[in-house]
Design a protein around this motif. Structure first.
Motif, PDB file in Angstrom:
ATOM      1  N   PRO A   1      -6.716 -21.002  -8.884  1.00  0.00           N
ATOM      2  CA  PRO A   1      -6.824 -21.141  -7.398  1.00  0.00           C
ATOM      3  C   PRO A   1      -8.000 -20.817  -6.691  1.00  0.00           C
ATOM      4  O   PRO A   1      -8.643 -19.916  -7.326  1.00  0.00           O
ATOM      5  CB  PRO A   1      -5.461 -20.488  -6.969  1.00  0.00           C
ATOM      6  CG  PRO A   1      -5.183 -19.545  -7.742  1.00  0.00           C
ATOM      7  CD  PRO A   1      -5.553 -20.176  -9.111  1.00  0.00           C
ATOM      8  N   ASP A   2      -8.437 -21.001  -5.457  1.00  0.00           N
ATOM      9  CA  ASP A   2      -9.579 -20.399  -4.797  1.00  0.00           C
ATOM     10  C   ASP A   2      -9.255 -19.049  -4.376  1.00  0.00           C
ATOM     11  O   ASP A   2      -9.942 -18.050  -4.529  1.00  0.00           O
ATOM     12  CB  ASP A   2     -10.024 -21.310  -3.709  1.00  0.00           C
ATOM     13  CG  ASP A   2     -11.210 -20.731  -3.174  1.00  0.00           C
ATOM     14  OD1 ASP A   2     -12.271 -20.511  -4.081  1.00  0.00           O
ATOM     15  OD2 ASP A   2     -11.508 -20.517  -1.807  1.00  0.00           O
ATOM     16  N   GLU A   3      -7.943 -18.918  -4.082  1.00  0.00           N
ATOM     17  CA  GLU A   3      -7.487 -17.635  -3.550  1.00  0.00           C
ATOM     18  C   GLU A   3      -6.128 -17.275  -3.682  1.00  0.00           C
ATOM     19  O   GLU A   3      -5.353 -18.291  -3.683  1.00  0.00           O
ATOM     20  CB  GLU A   3      -7.611 -17.499  -2.019  1.00  0.00           C
ATOM     21  CG  GLU A   3      -6.902 -18.304  -1.186  1.00  0.00           C
ATOM     22  CD  GLU A   3      -6.908 -17.898   0.272  1.00  0.00           C
ATOM     23  OE1 GLU A   3      -7.478 -17.023   0.766  1.00  0.00           O
ATOM     24  OE2 GLU A   3      -6.518 -18.666   1.202  1.00  0.00           O
ATOM     25  N   LEU A   4      -5.476 -16.120  -3.660  1.00  0.00           N
ATOM     26  CA  LEU A   4      -4.233 -15.682  -3.834  1.00  0.00           C
ATOM     27  C   LEU A   4      -4.046 -14.801  -2.600  1.00  0.00           C
ATOM     28  O   LEU A   4      -4.618 -13.717  -2.400  1.00  0.00           O
ATOM     29  CB  LEU A   4      -3.920 -15.166  -5.266  1.00  0.00           C
ATOM     30  CG  LEU A   4      -2.395 -14.107  -5.276  1.00  0.00           C
ATOM     31  CD1 LEU A   4      -1.490 -15.614  -5.124  1.00  0.00           C
ATOM     32  CD2 LEU A   4      -2.482 -13.570  -6.507  1.00  0.00           C
ATOM     33  N   VAL A   5      -2.805 -15.216  -1.797  1.00  0.00           N
ATOM     34  CA  VAL A   5      -2.672 -14.497  -0.712  1.00  0.00           C
ATOM     35  C   VAL A   5      -1.115 -13.950  -1.095  1.00  0.00           C
ATOM     36  O   VAL A   5      -0.285 -14.434  -1.403  1.00  0.00           O
ATOM     37  CB  VAL A   5      -2.337 -15.416   0.578  1.00  0.00           C
ATOM     38  CG1 VAL A   5      -1.792 -14.567   1.787  1.00  0.00           C
ATOM     39  CG2 VAL A   5      -3.539 -16.229   0.847  1.00  0.00           C
ATOM     40  N   ILE A   6      -1.280 -12.451  -0.999  1.00  0.00           N
ATOM     41  CA  ILE A   6      -0.198 -11.542  -1.345  1.00  0.00           C
ATOM     42  C   ILE A   6       0.340 -10.961  -0.272  1.00  0.00           C
ATOM     43  O   ILE A   6      -0.216 -10.262   0.581  1.00  0.00           O
ATOM     44  CB  ILE A   6      -0.651 -10.334  -2.474  1.00  0.00           C
ATOM     45  CG1 ILE A   6      -0.970 -11.158  -3.698  1.00  0.00           C
ATOM     46  CG2 ILE A   6       0.671  -9.616  -2.893  1.00  0.00           C
ATOM     47  CD1 ILE A   6      -1.628 -10.182  -4.684  1.00  0.00           C
ATOM     48  N   VAL A   7       1.754 -11.280   0.115  1.00  0.00           N
ATOM     49  CA  VAL A   7       2.135 -10.605   1.319  1.00  0.00           C
ATOM     50  C   VAL A   7       3.214  -9.173   0.873  1.00  0.00           C
ATOM     51  O   VAL A   7       4.056  -9.621  -0.073  1.00  0.00           O
ATOM     52  CB  VAL A   7       3.014 -11.680   2.370  1.00  0.00           C
ATOM     53  CG1 VAL A   7       3.837 -10.832   3.279  1.00  0.00           C
ATOM     54  CG2 VAL A   7       2.041 -12.793   2.660  1.00  0.00           C
ATOM     55  N   TRP A   8       2.838  -8.375   1.158  1.00  0.00           N
ATOM     56  CA  TRP A   8       3.637  -7.143   0.858  1.00  0.00           C
ATOM     57  C   TRP A   8       4.847  -6.793   1.820  1.00  0.00           C
ATOM     58  O   TRP A   8       4.598  -6.772   3.001  1.00  0.00           O
ATOM     59  CB  TRP A   8       2.850  -5.918   0.852  1.00  0.00           C
ATOM     60  CG  TRP A   8       1.837  -5.820  -0.256  1.00  0.00           C
ATOM     61  CD1 TRP A   8       0.527  -6.546  -0.406  1.00  0.00           C
ATOM     62  CD2 TRP A   8       1.924  -5.593  -1.583  1.00  0.00           C
ATOM     63  NE1 TRP A   8      -0.172  -6.297  -1.346  1.00  0.00           N
ATOM     64  CE2 TRP A   8       0.813  -5.750  -2.272  1.00  0.00           C
ATOM     65  CE3 TRP A   8       2.731  -4.831  -2.295  1.00  0.00           C
ATOM     66  CZ2 TRP A   8       0.644  -5.563  -3.830  1.00  0.00           C
ATOM     67  CZ3 TRP A   8       2.708  -4.544  -3.568  1.00  0.00           C
ATOM     68  CH2 TRP A   8       1.525  -4.725  -4.188  1.00  0.00           C
ATOM     69  N   MET A   9       5.948  -6.928   1.387  1.00  0.00           N
ATOM     70  CA  MET A   9       7.216  -6.726   2.139  1.00  0.00           C
ATOM     71  C   MET A   9       7.639  -5.299   2.432  1.00  0.00           C
ATOM     72  O   MET A   9       8.458  -5.177   3.401  1.00  0.00           O
ATOM     73  CB  MET A   9       8.354  -7.325   1.374  1.00  0.00           C
ATOM     74  CG  MET A   9       8.250  -8.762   1.111  1.00  0.00           C
ATOM     75  SD  MET A   9       9.488  -9.665   0.022  1.00  0.00           S
ATOM     76  CE  MET A   9      10.894  -9.391   1.056  1.00  0.00           C
ATOM     77  N   ALA A  10       7.137  -4.457   1.830  1.00  0.00           N
ATOM     78  CA  ALA A  10       7.234  -3.036   2.004  1.00  0.00           C
ATOM     79  C   ALA A  10       5.796  -2.398   2.158  1.00  0.00           C
ATOM     80  O   ALA A  10       4.610  -3.190   2.011  1.00  0.00           O
ATOM     81  CB  ALA A  10       7.730  -2.336   0.805  1.00  0.00           C
ATOM     82  N   PRO A  11       5.734  -1.203   2.695  1.00  0.00           N
ATOM     83  CA  PRO A  11       4.485  -0.550   3.166  1.00  0.00           C
ATOM     84  C   PRO A  11       3.498  -0.637   1.798  1.00  0.00           C
ATOM     85  O   PRO A  11       4.144  -0.777   0.569  1.00  0.00           O
ATOM     86  CB  PRO A  11       5.008   0.683   3.282  1.00  0.00           C
ATOM     87  CG  PRO A  11       6.166   0.745   4.024  1.00  0.00           C
ATOM     88  CD  PRO A  11       6.884  -0.355   3.315  1.00  0.00           C
ATOM     89  N   PRO A  12       2.062  -0.445   2.002  1.00  0.00           N
ATOM     90  CA  PRO A  12       1.317  -0.609   0.850  1.00  0.00           C
ATOM     91  C   PRO A  12       1.620   0.432  -0.097  1.00  0.00           C
ATOM     92  O   PRO A  12       2.020   1.336  -0.122  1.00  0.00           O
ATOM     93  CB  PRO A  12      -0.177  -0.240   1.653  1.00  0.00           C
ATOM     94  CG  PRO A  12      -0.001  -0.383   3.101  1.00  0.00           C
ATOM     95  CD  PRO A  12       1.710  -0.081   3.201  1.00  0.00           C
ATOM     96  N   SER A  13       1.136  -0.254  -1.549  1.00  0.00           N
ATOM     97  CA  SER A  13       1.066   0.909  -2.650  1.00  0.00           C
ATOM     98  C   SER A  13       0.004   0.787  -3.487  1.00  0.00           C
ATOM     99  O   SER A  13      -1.133   0.188  -2.886  1.00  0.00           O
ATOM    100  CB  SER A  13       2.256   0.004  -3.613  1.00  0.00           C
ATOM    101  OG  SER A  13       1.649  -1.035  -4.377  1.00  0.00           O
ATOM    102  N   GLY A  14      -0.362   1.339  -4.461  1.00  0.00           N
ATOM    103  CA  GLY A  14      -1.382   1.558  -5.195  1.00  0.00           C
ATOM    104  C   GLY A  14      -2.085   0.245  -5.566  1.00  0.00           C
ATOM    105  O   GLY A  14      -3.311   0.197  -5.811  1.00  0.00           O
TER     106      GLY A  14
END
Length: 326
Positions: free
Chosen positions: A32-45
């Motif tokens: 793919p040209d991009e991967l959009v990742i939506v984090w359902m919880a607060p940010p992690s490492g």
């Protein structure tokens, strides 16, 4: 080589699955040209993880946890391309997934793969290894002609009518599917009024049919971990009944009637719910988590609360992009 498509996934705690998914996408041809990742919880490492093969866009909120429907909608809306591919974070995808999907994708259509459910440990292997093994022992696909006639209660039933059954094909279609962004926007996205467990996928694809979209299956197979036996998901009784009530109010029929029948047989709901209305008569025993409550109107409304999102983009790449007439 990249293809003109945005892949979208959501993740909460299964970060090891996310790492595996990214590694798979890097092996796709094209990627793919991009991967959009939506984090359902607060940010992690891992909230800034990058790839040398495609851009990664991280979307997350610092305000509590994000419901599944809202997370999916945010990811699909944030994608920059006209062609979208939604993937469950635990999916094991074919290296030809994006080539196959783009060739089949068209306006007013949803394109999905068949899904082969396997024990979780077998899904940790590379796609080629899994595929070779499954060809030797025979596929157990969710929505193709290799599905055995006898249900084993761990894979979806092929013999269903309009979203009915303990698993619907619609809940499987959402494992990996392609759609034009404009068509996704016409649907209004996943209904954020559904709370907790069940029926959001059935609602989305029922909406697609109501809009006249065709739902078409690729010969491409996706592997996924086996799901628990949801023939009678007792721990999710209140969520499921609430969501079934919402579904019926929208579409005029009850989905997944085998689940509702199983509830009725256990005395949790009226067996004549079609005439008397769907409501809970008694709760499960203590060990089945009776502390859960039926989502109220205020609970459903809270799911539409605005979340503040932050985006992070990996550095731009100058790799060749694959042209497509799809």
């Amino acid at each position: 080589m990249r293809s003109p498509i945005s892949a979208v996934t959501i993740v909460k705690n299964r970060t090891e699955k996310l790492i595996h998914l990214i590694a798979q996408l890097e092996q796709c041809s094209p990627t793919p040209d991009e991967l959009v990742i939506v984090w359902m919880a607060p940010p992690s490492g891992l909230s800034l993880i990058k790839s040398d093969k495609f851009d990664i866009v991280h979307k997350f909120t610092t305000q509590g946890e994000l419901p599944i429907a809202k997370a999916r909608n945010k990811g699909m809306q944030a994608a920059k391309h006209a062609n979208l591919a939604y993937l469950n974070v635990d999916a094991v995808v074919s290296p030809s997934l994006f080539k196959d999907g783009l060739l089949a994708l068209k306006d007013n259509a949803v394109i999905f793969t068949s899904v082969v459910f396997l024990p979780g440990e077998r899904c940790e292997k590379p796609y080629s290894d899994i595929s070779k093994c499954e060809q030797q022992i025979g596929y157990l696909a969710s929505n193709d002609d290799t599905l055995p006639k006898e249900d084993n209660n761990e894979i979806p039933s092929k013999d269903q009518e309009i979203n009915h059954g303990k698993f619907s094909d619609d809940s499987v279609c959402s494992t990996v599917f392609f759609i034009r962004k404009a068509d996704f926007q016409k649907t209004g996205g996943f209904d954020e009024g559904y709370a907790g467990f069940g029926l959001n996928d059935e609602d989305f694809f029922t909406n697609c049919r109501a809009l006249g979209y065709s739902l078409e299956q690729l010969p491409t197979r996706t592997f996924a971990p086996q799901r628990p036996n949801y023939q009678c998901p007792v721990n999710h009784l209140l969520d499921f009944v609430h969501n079934a009530q919402r579904f019926h109010a929208k579409w005029g029929f009850y989905p997944c009637t085998e689940v509702l029948t199983a509830y009725a047989e256990k005395g949790f709901i009226d067996s004549n719910y079609e005439e008397n209305g769907l409501k809970v008569l008694q709760l499960p025993e203590q060990e089945d988590d009776p502390t859960k409550s039926v989502p109220s109107a205020s609970t459903a409304a809270s799911s539409s609360t605005e979340f503040e999102f932050t985006s992070f983009h990996s550095p731009a790449k100058n790799q060749e992009r694959l042209s497509s007439t799809a």
